[in-house]
Design an enzyme around this catalytic site. Sequence first.
Site, short mmCIF file in Angstrom:
data_model
loop_
_atom_site.label_atom_id
_atom_site.label_comp_id
_atom_site.label_asym_id
_atom_site.label_seq_id
_atom_site.Cartn_x
_atom_site.Cartn_y
_atom_site.Cartn_z
N PHE A 149 0.52 -1.15 0.02
CA PHE A 149 -0.14 0.46 0.13
C PHE A 149 1.17 1.35 0.31
O PHE A 149 -0.05 2.40 -0.48
CB PHE A 149 -1.05 -0.56 1.18
CG PHE A 149 0.21 0.35 2.55
CD1 PHE A 149 -0.56 1.50 2.84
CD2 PHE A 149 0.01 -0.65 3.17
CE1 PHE A 149 0.54 2.22 3.57
CE2 PHE A 149 0.98 0.26 4.54
CZ PHE A 149 1.13 1.54 4.88
N LYS A 173 -1.46 -7.40 -9.23
CA LYS A 173 -2.36 -7.61 -7.71
C LYS A 173 -1.75 -6.45 -6.87
O LYS A 173 -0.97 -6.38 -6.35
CB LYS A 173 -2.07 -8.70 -7.51
CG LYS A 173 -3.44 -9.26 -6.66
CD LYS A 173 -3.71 -8.43 -6.41
CE LYS A 173 -2.99 -8.65 -4.45
NZ LYS A 173 -3.18 -7.67 -2.98
N GLU A 176 -4.75 -3.90 -2.13
CA GLU A 176 -6.66 -3.21 -2.00
C GLU A 176 -6.49 -2.13 -1.28
O GLU A 176 -7.65 -1.68 -0.90
CB GLU A 176 -7.65 -4.23 -1.51
CG GLU A 176 -7.03 -4.78 0.00
CD GLU A 176 -5.49 -6.32 -0.08
OE1 GLU A 176 -4.88 -5.72 -0.30
OE2 GLU A 176 -5.83 -7.19 0.40
N ARG A 177 -5.83 -1.73 -0.39
CA ARG A 177 -6.21 0.09 0.14
C ARG A 177 -6.32 0.50 -1.14
O ARG A 177 -6.32 2.04 -0.27
CB ARG A 177 -4.95 0.06 1.35
CG ARG A 177 -5.01 -2.02 2.03
CD ARG A 177 -4.23 -1.09 3.37
NE ARG A 177 -4.22 -2.20 4.23
CZ ARG A 177 -4.55 -3.01 5.07
NH1 ARG A 177 -5.89 -2.90 4.30
NH2 ARG A 177 -4.69 -4.43 5.18
N SER A 226 5.36 -6.84 3.34
CA SER A 226 5.87 -7.35 4.72
C SER A 226 6.42 -8.73 4.12
O SER A 226 6.48 -9.51 4.13
CB SER A 226 4.88 -7.58 5.64
OG SER A 226 3.97 -8.47 5.43
N CYS A 281 9.68 1.65 3.52
CA CYS A 281 10.59 0.82 3.56
C CYS A 281 11.87 1.06 3.97
O CYS A 281 12.73 0.26 4.52
CB CYS A 281 10.21 -0.36 3.00
SG CYS A 281 11.72 0.05 1.10
N GLU A 384 9.20 -3.86 13.74
CA GLU A 384 8.79 -2.64 12.31
C GLU A 384 7.46 -1.73 11.98
O GLU A 384 6.40 -2.97 12.34
CB GLU A 384 8.91 -3.21 10.65
CG GLU A 384 8.65 -2.37 9.74
CD GLU A 384 8.84 -3.09 7.98
OE1 GLU A 384 7.26 -3.82 8.45
OE2 GLU A 384 8.73 -2.46 7.55
#
Length: 499
Positions: A149, A173, A176-177, A226, A281, A384
Amino acid sequence: MQELTHYINGAHVKGTSGRFADVYNPATGEVQARVPLATPDEVADAVEKAAIAQVEWAKVNPQRRARVMMKFGALINEHMEELAELVAREHGKTIPDAKGDVQRGLEVVEVCMGAPAMLKGEFMDSAGPGIDLTSMRQALGVVAGITPFNFPAMIPLWKMAPAIVCGNAMILKPSERVPSTALRLAELFSEAGLPDGVLQVINGDKEAVDTLLDNDTIQAVGFVGSTPIAQYIYGRAATNGKRAQCFGGAKNHMIIMPDADLDKASDALIGAGFGAAGERCMAISVAVPVGKDTADKLVAKLLPKIEALKVGPYTAGDDVDYGPVITSASLERITGLIASGVEQGATLAIDGRDFALQGYENGYFIGPTLFDDVTPDMDIYKEEIFGPVLTTVRADNYEDALKLVMDNQYGNGTAIYTADGDTARDFASRVNVGMVGINFPIPVPLSYFSFGGWKKSAFGDLNQYGPDAFKFYTKTKTVTSRWYSGIKDGAALNFKALD
Ligand code: NAD
Protein backbone atom coordinates in the site's frame (compact mmCIF):
# COMPACT_ATOMS: atom_id res chain seq x y z
CA MET A 1 -20.21 4.73 -3.46
CA GLN A 2 -17.66 4.26 -6.22
CA GLU A 3 -17.25 0.62 -7.25
CA LEU A 4 -13.80 -0.07 -8.66
CA THR A 5 -13.01 -2.72 -11.26
CA HIS A 6 -10.33 -4.99 -12.61
CA TYR A 7 -8.52 -3.99 -15.82
CA ILE A 8 -8.54 -6.85 -18.29
CA ASN A 9 -7.66 -6.80 -22.00
CA GLY A 10 -7.53 -3.02 -22.08
CA ALA A 11 -10.90 -2.39 -20.41
CA HIS A 12 -12.42 -1.97 -16.98
CA VAL A 13 -14.22 -5.12 -15.91
CA LYS A 14 -16.61 -5.39 -12.99
CA GLY A 15 -15.83 -7.96 -10.34
CA THR A 16 -18.13 -10.98 -10.17
CA SER A 17 -17.18 -12.46 -6.80
CA GLY A 18 -19.59 -10.40 -4.73
CA ARG A 19 -16.69 -9.90 -2.32
CA PHE A 20 -15.30 -6.38 -1.87
CA ALA A 21 -12.76 -4.56 0.27
CA ASP A 22 -13.45 -1.05 1.50
CA VAL A 23 -11.08 1.67 0.32
CA TYR A 24 -10.83 4.35 3.00
CA ASN A 25 -9.94 7.99 3.03
CA PRO A 26 -7.41 7.70 5.86
CA ALA A 27 -7.78 11.38 6.72
CA THR A 28 -11.48 11.07 7.53
CA GLY A 29 -11.98 7.37 8.16
CA GLU A 30 -14.73 7.35 5.52
CA VAL A 31 -15.12 4.58 2.99
CA GLN A 32 -14.71 6.26 -0.41
CA ALA A 33 -14.84 3.26 -2.72
CA ARG A 34 -15.04 -0.48 -2.73
CA VAL A 35 -12.76 -2.71 -4.68
CA PRO A 36 -13.74 -6.16 -5.97
CA LEU A 37 -11.78 -9.16 -4.71
CA ALA A 38 -11.20 -11.54 -7.60
CA THR A 39 -12.22 -15.18 -7.60
CA PRO A 40 -9.79 -17.90 -8.72
CA ASP A 41 -11.73 -18.11 -12.00
CA GLU A 42 -11.36 -14.40 -12.66
CA VAL A 43 -7.63 -14.65 -12.00
CA ALA A 44 -7.26 -17.71 -14.24
CA ASP A 45 -9.16 -15.96 -17.02
CA ALA A 46 -6.92 -12.87 -16.81
CA VAL A 47 -3.83 -15.08 -16.94
CA GLU A 48 -5.13 -17.01 -19.94
CA LYS A 49 -5.84 -13.80 -21.86
CA ALA A 50 -2.43 -12.41 -20.88
CA ALA A 51 -0.74 -15.54 -22.22
CA ILE A 52 -2.34 -14.99 -25.64
CA ALA A 53 -1.33 -11.32 -25.69
CA GLN A 54 2.21 -12.10 -24.54
CA VAL A 55 3.05 -14.25 -27.55
CA GLU A 56 2.47 -11.33 -29.93
CA TRP A 57 4.04 -8.74 -27.59
CA ALA A 58 7.28 -10.71 -27.36
CA LYS A 59 7.52 -10.61 -31.16
CA VAL A 60 7.42 -6.79 -31.22
CA ASN A 61 11.00 -5.67 -31.62
CA PRO A 62 12.64 -4.17 -28.52
CA GLN A 63 12.93 -0.71 -30.00
CA ARG A 64 9.21 -0.58 -30.65
CA ARG A 65 8.49 -1.85 -27.14
CA ALA A 66 10.74 0.94 -25.88
CA ARG A 67 8.72 3.47 -27.85
CA VAL A 68 5.62 2.43 -25.92
CA MET A 69 7.59 3.12 -22.75
CA MET A 70 8.51 6.57 -24.08
CA LYS A 71 4.88 7.41 -24.69
CA PHE A 72 3.91 5.94 -21.32
CA GLY A 73 6.56 8.08 -19.59
CA ALA A 74 5.27 11.19 -21.38
CA LEU A 75 1.71 10.40 -20.29
CA ILE A 76 2.77 9.89 -16.68
CA ASN A 77 4.44 13.30 -16.76
CA GLU A 78 1.38 14.86 -18.36
CA HIS A 79 -0.88 13.34 -15.67
CA MET A 80 1.46 13.94 -12.73
CA GLU A 81 -0.99 16.12 -10.79
CA GLU A 82 -3.88 13.73 -11.30
CA LEU A 83 -1.80 10.67 -10.34
CA ALA A 84 -0.44 12.40 -7.23
CA GLU A 85 -3.98 13.27 -6.18
CA LEU A 86 -5.05 9.63 -6.66
CA VAL A 87 -2.12 8.44 -4.55
CA ALA A 88 -2.81 10.96 -1.79
CA ARG A 89 -6.54 10.33 -1.71
CA GLU A 90 -6.20 6.64 -0.91
CA HIS A 91 -2.84 6.58 0.88
CA GLY A 92 -3.02 9.90 2.76
CA LYS A 93 0.50 11.15 1.97
CA THR A 94 1.04 14.81 1.09
CA ILE A 95 0.89 15.95 -2.52
CA PRO A 96 4.64 16.74 -2.79
CA ASP A 97 5.38 13.29 -1.36
CA ALA A 98 2.83 11.69 -3.70
CA LYS A 99 4.57 13.36 -6.64
CA GLY A 100 7.82 11.82 -5.43
CA ASP A 101 6.05 8.45 -5.40
CA VAL A 102 5.06 8.89 -9.06
CA GLN A 103 8.43 10.38 -10.01
CA ARG A 104 10.53 7.53 -8.59
CA GLY A 105 8.35 5.11 -10.56
CA LEU A 106 8.62 7.23 -13.70
CA GLU A 107 12.41 7.11 -13.45
CA VAL A 108 12.27 3.32 -13.79
CA VAL A 109 10.06 3.74 -16.87
CA GLU A 110 12.74 6.10 -18.25
CA VAL A 111 15.47 3.49 -17.84
CA CYS A 112 13.21 0.98 -19.60
CA MET A 113 13.22 3.29 -22.63
CA GLY A 114 16.80 2.07 -23.10
CA ALA A 115 15.75 -1.57 -23.02
CA PRO A 116 17.18 -2.58 -26.42
CA ALA A 117 20.70 -2.01 -25.13
CA MET A 118 19.93 -3.98 -21.95
CA LEU A 119 18.42 -6.89 -23.87
CA LYS A 120 21.38 -7.51 -26.15
CA GLY A 121 22.91 -10.92 -25.76
CA GLU A 122 26.51 -12.08 -26.04
CA PHE A 123 28.40 -13.51 -28.98
CA MET A 124 31.63 -15.43 -29.34
CA ASP A 125 32.97 -15.65 -32.84
CA SER A 126 34.93 -18.78 -33.80
CA ALA A 127 34.81 -20.53 -30.47
CA GLY A 128 36.01 -23.55 -32.44
CA PRO A 129 36.45 -24.34 -36.13
CA GLY A 130 33.34 -22.83 -37.74
CA ILE A 131 31.69 -22.62 -34.33
CA ASP A 132 29.99 -19.51 -32.89
CA LEU A 133 28.25 -19.10 -29.56
CA THR A 134 25.34 -16.75 -29.04
CA SER A 135 23.43 -16.10 -25.87
CA MET A 136 20.10 -14.37 -26.04
CA ARG A 137 17.71 -12.98 -23.46
CA GLN A 138 14.13 -14.07 -23.98
CA ALA A 139 10.95 -13.11 -22.19
CA LEU A 140 9.65 -15.47 -19.51
CA GLY A 141 5.97 -15.33 -20.52
CA VAL A 142 3.32 -14.20 -18.05
CA VAL A 143 4.62 -12.86 -14.74
CA ALA A 144 2.89 -11.58 -11.60
CA GLY A 145 3.50 -8.44 -9.55
CA ILE A 146 2.08 -8.13 -6.04
CA THR A 147 2.52 -4.74 -4.44
CA PRO A 148 2.06 -3.01 -1.06
CA PHE A 149 0.00 0.00 0.00
CA ASN A 150 2.78 2.43 0.81
CA PHE A 151 3.86 3.39 -2.73
CA PRO A 152 0.72 3.11 -4.87
CA ALA A 153 2.48 4.39 -8.04
CA MET A 154 6.18 3.72 -7.59
CA ILE A 155 6.18 0.02 -6.82
CA PRO A 156 3.61 -1.02 -9.45
CA LEU A 157 5.78 0.91 -11.95
CA TRP A 158 8.94 -0.83 -10.67
CA LYS A 159 7.22 -4.10 -11.46
CA MET A 160 5.30 -3.44 -14.66
CA ALA A 161 7.82 -1.37 -16.64
CA PRO A 162 10.82 -3.76 -16.67
CA ALA A 163 8.66 -6.88 -16.94
CA ILE A 164 6.72 -5.56 -19.90
CA VAL A 165 9.57 -3.96 -21.82
CA CYS A 166 11.36 -7.32 -21.68
CA GLY A 167 8.45 -8.83 -23.64
CA ASN A 168 6.45 -10.36 -20.80
CA ALA A 169 2.81 -9.87 -19.93
CA MET A 170 2.11 -8.90 -16.34
CA ILE A 171 -0.70 -9.61 -13.94
CA LEU A 172 -0.50 -6.85 -11.36
CA LYS A 173 -2.23 -7.36 -8.03
CA PRO A 174 -2.00 -3.99 -6.29
CA SER A 175 -2.74 -3.45 -2.63
CA GLU A 176 -6.46 -3.57 -2.01
CA ARG A 177 -6.06 -0.44 0.16
CA VAL A 178 -4.84 1.75 -2.73
CA PRO A 179 -6.04 0.21 -6.01
CA SER A 180 -6.97 3.31 -8.04
CA THR A 181 -3.49 4.46 -9.04
CA ALA A 182 -2.60 1.10 -10.59
CA LEU A 183 -5.88 1.09 -12.53
CA ARG A 184 -5.16 4.59 -13.87
CA LEU A 185 -1.60 3.63 -14.79
CA ALA A 186 -2.98 0.68 -16.75
CA GLU A 187 -5.25 3.04 -18.70
CA LEU A 188 -2.30 5.30 -19.48
CA PHE A 189 -0.22 2.30 -20.61
CA SER A 190 -3.03 1.35 -23.03
CA GLU A 191 -3.15 4.94 -24.28
CA ALA A 192 0.62 4.72 -24.86
CA GLY A 193 0.04 1.85 -27.26
CA LEU A 194 0.46 -1.21 -25.08
CA PRO A 195 -1.56 -4.02 -26.69
CA ASP A 196 -4.58 -5.24 -24.75
CA GLY A 197 -3.89 -8.04 -22.32
CA VAL A 198 -0.19 -7.33 -21.81
CA LEU A 199 -0.95 -5.62 -18.50
CA GLN A 200 -3.88 -7.00 -16.51
CA VAL A 201 -4.73 -5.45 -13.16
CA ILE A 202 -6.48 -7.91 -10.89
CA ASN A 203 -7.74 -6.64 -7.58
CA GLY A 204 -7.93 -9.07 -4.74
CA ASP A 205 -6.62 -10.45 -1.50
CA LYS A 206 -4.95 -13.67 -0.40
CA GLU A 207 -7.28 -15.77 -2.55
CA ALA A 208 -6.18 -14.00 -5.74
CA VAL A 209 -2.52 -14.11 -4.72
CA ASP A 210 -2.61 -17.82 -3.93
CA THR A 211 -4.28 -18.50 -7.27
CA LEU A 212 -1.45 -16.69 -9.03
CA LEU A 213 1.16 -18.60 -7.03
CA ASP A 214 -0.36 -21.92 -8.04
CA ASN A 215 -1.06 -21.05 -11.67
CA ASP A 216 1.25 -22.98 -14.01
CA THR A 217 1.27 -20.24 -16.65
CA ILE A 218 2.80 -17.70 -14.26
CA GLN A 219 6.56 -17.90 -14.72
CA ALA A 220 7.78 -15.39 -12.15
CA VAL A 221 6.53 -13.52 -9.11
CA GLY A 222 7.75 -10.12 -7.99
CA PHE A 223 6.47 -9.21 -4.55
CA VAL A 224 6.89 -6.21 -2.25
CA GLY A 225 5.30 -6.06 1.19
CA SER A 226 5.80 -7.22 4.75
CA THR A 227 8.39 -9.85 5.65
CA PRO A 228 6.08 -12.71 6.74
CA ILE A 229 4.11 -12.46 3.49
CA ALA A 230 7.30 -12.04 1.42
CA GLN A 231 8.71 -15.22 2.93
CA TYR A 232 5.45 -17.09 2.43
CA ILE A 233 5.12 -16.00 -1.21
CA TYR A 234 8.76 -16.79 -1.95
CA GLY A 235 8.37 -20.28 -0.53
CA ARG A 236 5.15 -21.09 -2.35
CA ALA A 237 6.27 -19.61 -5.68
CA ALA A 238 9.62 -21.40 -5.53
CA THR A 239 7.98 -24.71 -4.60
CA ASN A 240 5.85 -24.31 -7.69
CA GLY A 241 8.98 -23.84 -9.80
CA LYS A 242 8.61 -20.12 -10.36
CA ARG A 243 11.29 -17.51 -10.34
CA ALA A 244 10.62 -15.26 -7.35
CA GLN A 245 11.94 -12.09 -5.79
CA CYS A 246 10.12 -10.99 -2.66
CA PHE A 247 11.03 -7.81 -0.83
CA GLY A 248 10.01 -7.45 2.79
CA GLY A 249 10.02 -5.17 5.79
CA ALA A 250 12.79 -3.18 7.40
CA LYS A 251 14.30 -1.61 10.47
CA ASN A 252 16.70 0.98 9.21
CA HIS A 253 19.36 2.43 11.51
CA MET A 254 21.27 5.68 11.22
CA ILE A 255 24.56 5.86 13.09
CA ILE A 256 25.51 9.36 14.18
CA MET A 257 29.21 9.63 14.94
CA PRO A 258 30.61 12.21 17.40
CA ASP A 259 32.17 14.13 14.49
CA ALA A 260 28.89 14.36 12.52
CA ASP A 261 27.26 17.67 11.69
CA LEU A 262 24.36 17.34 14.14
CA ASP A 263 22.21 19.97 12.46
CA LYS A 264 22.34 18.05 9.21
CA ALA A 265 21.97 14.67 10.95
CA SER A 266 18.92 15.80 12.92
CA ASP A 267 17.30 17.30 9.82
CA ALA A 268 17.93 14.04 8.01
CA LEU A 269 16.35 12.07 10.84
CA ILE A 270 13.25 14.25 10.76
CA GLY A 271 12.72 13.68 7.03
CA ALA A 272 13.65 10.01 7.05
CA GLY A 273 11.85 9.17 10.28
CA PHE A 274 8.60 11.06 9.89
CA GLY A 275 8.12 11.63 6.13
CA ALA A 276 5.09 9.70 4.80
CA ALA A 277 4.18 9.08 8.48
CA GLY A 278 7.09 6.65 8.67
CA GLU A 279 5.35 4.33 6.20
CA ARG A 280 8.40 3.76 4.03
CA CYS A 281 10.48 0.63 3.89
CA MET A 282 13.50 2.93 3.74
CA ALA A 283 12.38 5.11 6.67
CA ILE A 284 14.97 5.53 9.39
CA SER A 285 13.30 4.22 12.52
CA VAL A 286 16.39 3.82 14.74
CA ALA A 287 18.86 6.60 15.51
CA VAL A 288 22.13 5.32 16.95
CA PRO A 289 24.17 8.19 18.37
CA VAL A 290 27.68 7.18 19.39
CA GLY A 291 28.72 8.44 22.83
CA LYS A 292 26.65 10.13 25.54
CA ASP A 293 27.57 13.64 24.47
CA THR A 294 26.49 13.00 20.85
CA ALA A 295 23.25 11.41 22.05
CA ASP A 296 22.36 14.27 24.43
CA LYS A 297 23.08 16.91 21.81
CA LEU A 298 21.23 15.00 19.08
CA VAL A 299 18.10 14.52 21.17
CA ALA A 300 18.19 18.21 22.17
CA LYS A 301 18.27 19.16 18.49
CA LEU A 302 15.53 16.71 17.54
CA LEU A 303 13.01 17.81 20.17
CA PRO A 304 12.07 21.26 18.79
CA LYS A 305 12.17 20.02 15.21
CA ILE A 306 9.77 17.21 16.02
CA GLU A 307 7.49 19.52 18.01
CA ALA A 308 7.30 21.79 14.95
CA LEU A 309 6.11 19.09 12.55
CA LYS A 310 2.70 19.73 10.99
CA VAL A 311 0.42 16.74 10.65
CA GLY A 312 -2.75 16.94 8.59
CA PRO A 313 -4.70 15.86 5.52
CA TYR A 314 -3.08 16.29 2.11
CA THR A 315 -5.85 18.71 1.22
CA ALA A 316 -4.55 21.21 3.80
CA GLY A 317 -1.73 22.36 1.52
CA ASP A 318 1.98 21.99 1.05
CA ASP A 319 3.02 23.02 4.53
CA VAL A 320 1.70 19.74 5.97
CA ASP A 321 4.67 17.49 6.73
CA TYR A 322 2.87 14.19 6.83
CA GLY A 323 -0.62 12.73 6.84
CA PRO A 324 -2.50 9.89 8.49
CA VAL A 325 -1.43 6.26 8.63
CA ILE A 326 -3.24 3.84 6.37
CA THR A 327 -5.90 2.14 8.54
CA SER A 328 -7.41 2.20 12.02
CA ALA A 329 -5.78 -1.20 12.62
CA SER A 330 -2.40 0.29 11.78
CA LEU A 331 -3.07 3.22 14.13
CA GLU A 332 -3.98 0.84 16.95
CA ARG A 333 -0.90 -1.26 16.34
CA ILE A 334 1.36 1.80 16.49
CA THR A 335 -0.21 3.18 19.67
CA GLY A 336 0.02 -0.31 21.19
CA LEU A 337 3.72 -0.47 20.39
CA ILE A 338 4.26 2.97 21.92
CA ALA A 339 2.55 1.74 25.12
CA SER A 340 4.81 -1.32 25.12
CA GLY A 341 7.88 0.91 24.83
CA VAL A 342 6.83 2.81 27.94
CA GLU A 343 6.09 -0.42 29.82
CA GLN A 344 9.40 -1.94 28.82
CA GLY A 345 11.37 1.05 30.16
CA ALA A 346 12.20 3.32 27.20
CA THR A 347 12.04 7.08 27.75
CA LEU A 348 9.11 8.56 25.83
CA ALA A 349 10.52 11.98 24.94
CA ILE A 350 7.59 13.01 22.72
CA ASP A 351 4.25 11.20 22.75
CA GLY A 352 2.18 11.51 19.58
CA ARG A 353 -0.75 9.47 20.85
CA ASP A 354 -2.85 12.42 21.98
CA PHE A 355 -2.78 14.10 18.62
CA ALA A 356 -6.19 15.39 17.52
CA LEU A 357 -7.21 17.46 14.53
CA GLN A 358 -10.47 19.35 14.50
CA GLY A 359 -12.79 18.07 11.78
CA TYR A 360 -10.69 14.91 11.32
CA GLU A 361 -11.43 13.13 14.58
CA ASN A 362 -12.10 9.86 12.74
CA GLY A 363 -8.94 10.05 10.63
CA TYR A 364 -5.96 7.80 11.34
CA PHE A 365 -3.62 10.52 12.53
CA ILE A 366 -0.86 10.14 15.03
CA GLY A 367 1.59 12.79 16.14
CA PRO A 368 5.35 12.35 15.83
CA THR A 369 6.82 10.26 18.62
CA LEU A 370 10.37 10.08 19.93
CA PHE A 371 11.81 7.43 22.21
CA ASP A 372 15.18 7.64 23.92
CA ASP A 373 17.11 4.95 25.85
CA VAL A 374 15.70 2.12 23.73
CA THR A 375 17.38 -1.28 24.06
CA PRO A 376 17.39 -4.18 21.57
CA ASP A 377 15.18 -6.40 23.74
CA MET A 378 12.20 -4.01 23.53
CA ASP A 379 9.32 -4.62 21.11
CA ILE A 380 9.66 -1.09 19.70
CA TYR A 381 13.15 -2.11 18.60
CA LYS A 382 12.39 -5.63 17.43
CA GLU A 383 9.27 -4.85 15.39
CA GLU A 384 8.88 -2.76 12.28
CA ILE A 385 6.58 -0.02 13.62
CA PHE A 386 5.77 1.52 10.22
CA GLY A 387 4.57 4.75 11.77
CA PRO A 388 5.92 8.17 12.78
CA VAL A 389 7.95 6.84 15.69
CA LEU A 390 11.69 7.40 15.94
CA THR A 391 13.59 5.33 18.50
CA THR A 392 17.03 6.17 19.85
CA VAL A 393 19.44 3.42 20.84
CA ARG A 394 22.55 4.90 22.42
CA ALA A 395 25.85 3.17 21.59
CA ASP A 396 29.14 3.56 23.46
CA ASN A 397 31.36 3.35 20.42
CA TYR A 398 31.40 2.74 16.66
CA GLU A 399 31.93 -1.02 16.91
CA ASP A 400 28.88 -1.40 19.19
CA ALA A 401 26.79 0.72 16.82
CA LEU A 402 27.91 -1.34 13.83
CA LYS A 403 27.20 -4.59 15.69
CA LEU A 404 23.66 -3.40 16.45
CA VAL A 405 22.97 -2.87 12.76
CA MET A 406 24.65 -6.16 11.82
CA ASP A 407 22.71 -8.18 14.40
CA ASN A 408 19.32 -6.84 13.31
CA GLN A 409 17.20 -9.33 11.40
CA TYR A 410 16.46 -6.79 8.66
CA GLY A 411 18.95 -5.40 6.16
CA ASN A 412 17.12 -3.02 3.85
CA GLY A 413 18.76 0.37 4.33
CA THR A 414 21.12 2.08 6.74
CA ALA A 415 23.03 5.34 7.01
CA ILE A 416 25.98 6.85 8.81
CA TYR A 417 26.58 10.52 9.54
CA THR A 418 30.24 11.30 10.00
CA ALA A 419 32.95 13.73 8.90
CA ASP A 420 35.51 10.94 8.67
CA GLY A 421 36.01 9.21 5.33
CA ASP A 422 37.80 6.28 6.91
CA THR A 423 34.85 5.49 9.20
CA ALA A 424 32.42 5.91 6.30
CA ARG A 425 34.42 3.54 4.10
CA ASP A 426 34.72 0.98 6.85
CA PHE A 427 30.98 1.12 7.48
CA ALA A 428 30.05 0.77 3.80
CA SER A 429 32.42 -2.14 3.40
CA ARG A 430 31.48 -4.14 6.51
CA VAL A 431 27.78 -3.56 7.10
CA ASN A 432 25.47 -6.43 6.07
CA VAL A 433 22.73 -4.21 4.64
CA GLY A 434 21.76 -3.82 0.98
CA MET A 435 21.52 -0.03 0.65
CA VAL A 436 23.89 2.27 2.50
CA GLY A 437 23.82 6.05 2.88
CA ILE A 438 26.86 8.11 3.86
CA ASN A 439 25.62 11.46 5.10
CA PHE A 440 22.51 10.51 3.11
CA PRO A 441 19.46 9.33 5.03
CA ILE A 442 17.29 7.44 2.53
CA PRO A 443 19.68 5.79 0.09
CA VAL A 444 17.14 4.51 -2.44
CA PRO A 445 19.37 3.82 -5.45
CA LEU A 446 18.60 5.70 -8.65
CA SER A 447 16.78 3.76 -11.31
CA TYR A 448 19.89 2.77 -13.31
CA PHE A 449 21.28 1.01 -10.23
CA SER A 450 18.98 -1.45 -8.49
CA PHE A 451 17.06 -1.76 -5.24
CA GLY A 452 17.21 -4.58 -2.75
CA GLY A 453 17.75 -5.33 0.89
CA TRP A 454 19.60 -8.17 2.60
CA LYS A 455 18.67 -10.60 5.37
CA LYS A 456 14.93 -10.73 6.14
CA SER A 457 14.27 -7.70 3.93
CA ALA A 458 14.46 -9.72 0.71
CA PHE A 459 14.02 -13.30 -0.46
CA GLY A 460 15.43 -14.26 -3.85
CA ASP A 461 18.57 -13.50 -5.76
CA LEU A 462 18.23 -10.37 -7.80
CA ASN A 463 17.32 -6.79 -6.97
CA GLN A 464 14.41 -4.90 -8.45
CA TYR A 465 14.70 -2.40 -11.34
CA GLY A 466 17.95 -1.44 -13.07
CA PRO A 467 20.17 -4.08 -14.69
CA ASP A 468 19.01 -6.81 -12.28
CA ALA A 469 15.42 -6.43 -13.46
CA PHE A 470 16.44 -7.23 -17.02
CA LYS A 471 18.02 -10.43 -15.73
CA PHE A 472 15.04 -11.31 -13.56
CA TYR A 473 12.49 -10.80 -16.33
CA THR A 474 14.37 -12.69 -19.05
CA LYS A 475 15.86 -16.12 -19.36
CA THR A 476 19.10 -16.82 -21.11
CA LYS A 477 19.30 -19.16 -24.07
CA THR A 478 22.70 -20.09 -25.47
CA VAL A 479 23.09 -21.33 -29.02
CA THR A 480 26.21 -23.13 -30.22
CA SER A 481 26.29 -23.28 -34.00
CA ARG A 482 28.66 -24.82 -36.49
CA TRP A 483 28.59 -24.16 -40.21
CA TYR A 484 30.69 -26.50 -42.28
CA SER A 485 32.57 -24.93 -45.09
CA GLY A 486 30.46 -24.77 -48.26
CA ILE A 487 29.25 -22.60 -51.11
CA LYS A 488 28.57 -19.02 -49.93
CA ASP A 489 25.71 -16.89 -51.25
CA GLY A 490 26.40 -13.76 -53.17
CA ALA A 491 26.45 -10.49 -51.28
CA ALA A 492 23.24 -8.54 -50.52
CA LEU A 493 23.77 -4.90 -51.47
CA ASN A 494 20.58 -3.28 -50.34
CA PHE A 495 20.54 -1.33 -47.02
CA LYS A 496 17.22 -2.23 -45.42
CA ALA A 497 15.70 -1.27 -42.05
CA LEU A 498 14.67 -4.24 -39.90
CA ASP A 499 10.96 -4.91 -39.43
P1 NAD B 1 1.43 -6.63 3.09
O1 NAD B 1 2.46 -7.70 3.17
O2 NAD B 1 0.32 -6.63 4.07
O3 NAD B 1 0.73 -6.65 1.64
C1 NAD B 1 1.47 -6.64 0.45
C2 NAD B 1 0.67 -7.36 -0.64
O4 NAD B 1 0.48 -8.72 -0.26
C3 NAD B 1 -0.72 -6.77 -0.88
O5 NAD B 1 -0.95 -6.74 -2.26
C4 NAD B 1 -1.64 -7.75 -0.16
O6 NAD B 1 -2.90 -7.83 -0.77
C5 NAD B 1 -0.91 -9.07 -0.26
N1 NAD B 1 -1.15 -9.94 0.89
C6 NAD B 1 -1.35 -9.56 2.17
N2 NAD B 1 -1.53 -10.64 2.96
C7 NAD B 1 -1.41 -11.72 2.16
C8 NAD B 1 -1.48 -13.13 2.41
N3 NAD B 1 -1.69 -13.63 3.62
N4 NAD B 1 -1.32 -13.96 1.37
C9 NAD B 1 -1.08 -13.48 0.13
N5 NAD B 1 -1.02 -12.15 -0.16
C10 NAD B 1 -1.17 -11.28 0.85
O7 NAD B 1 2.23 -5.25 3.12
P2 NAD B 1 1.64 -3.76 3.19
O8 NAD B 1 1.11 -3.53 4.56
O9 NAD B 1 0.77 -3.47 2.03
O10 NAD B 1 2.99 -2.92 2.99
C11 NAD B 1 3.84 -2.54 4.02
C12 NAD B 1 5.03 -3.45 4.13
O11 NAD B 1 5.74 -3.48 2.89
C13 NAD B 1 6.05 -3.00 5.16
O12 NAD B 1 6.52 -4.11 5.86
C14 NAD B 1 7.17 -2.39 4.32
O13 NAD B 1 8.44 -2.38 4.93
C15 NAD B 1 7.14 -3.28 3.13
N6 NAD B 1 7.77 -2.66 1.96
C16 NAD B 1 8.94 -3.18 1.53
C17 NAD B 1 9.57 -2.60 0.45
C18 NAD B 1 10.87 -3.15 -0.07
O14 NAD B 1 11.21 -2.88 -1.21
N7 NAD B 1 11.60 -3.93 0.71
C19 NAD B 1 8.99 -1.51 -0.20
C20 NAD B 1 7.78 -1.02 0.27
C21 NAD B 1 7.16 -1.61 1.35
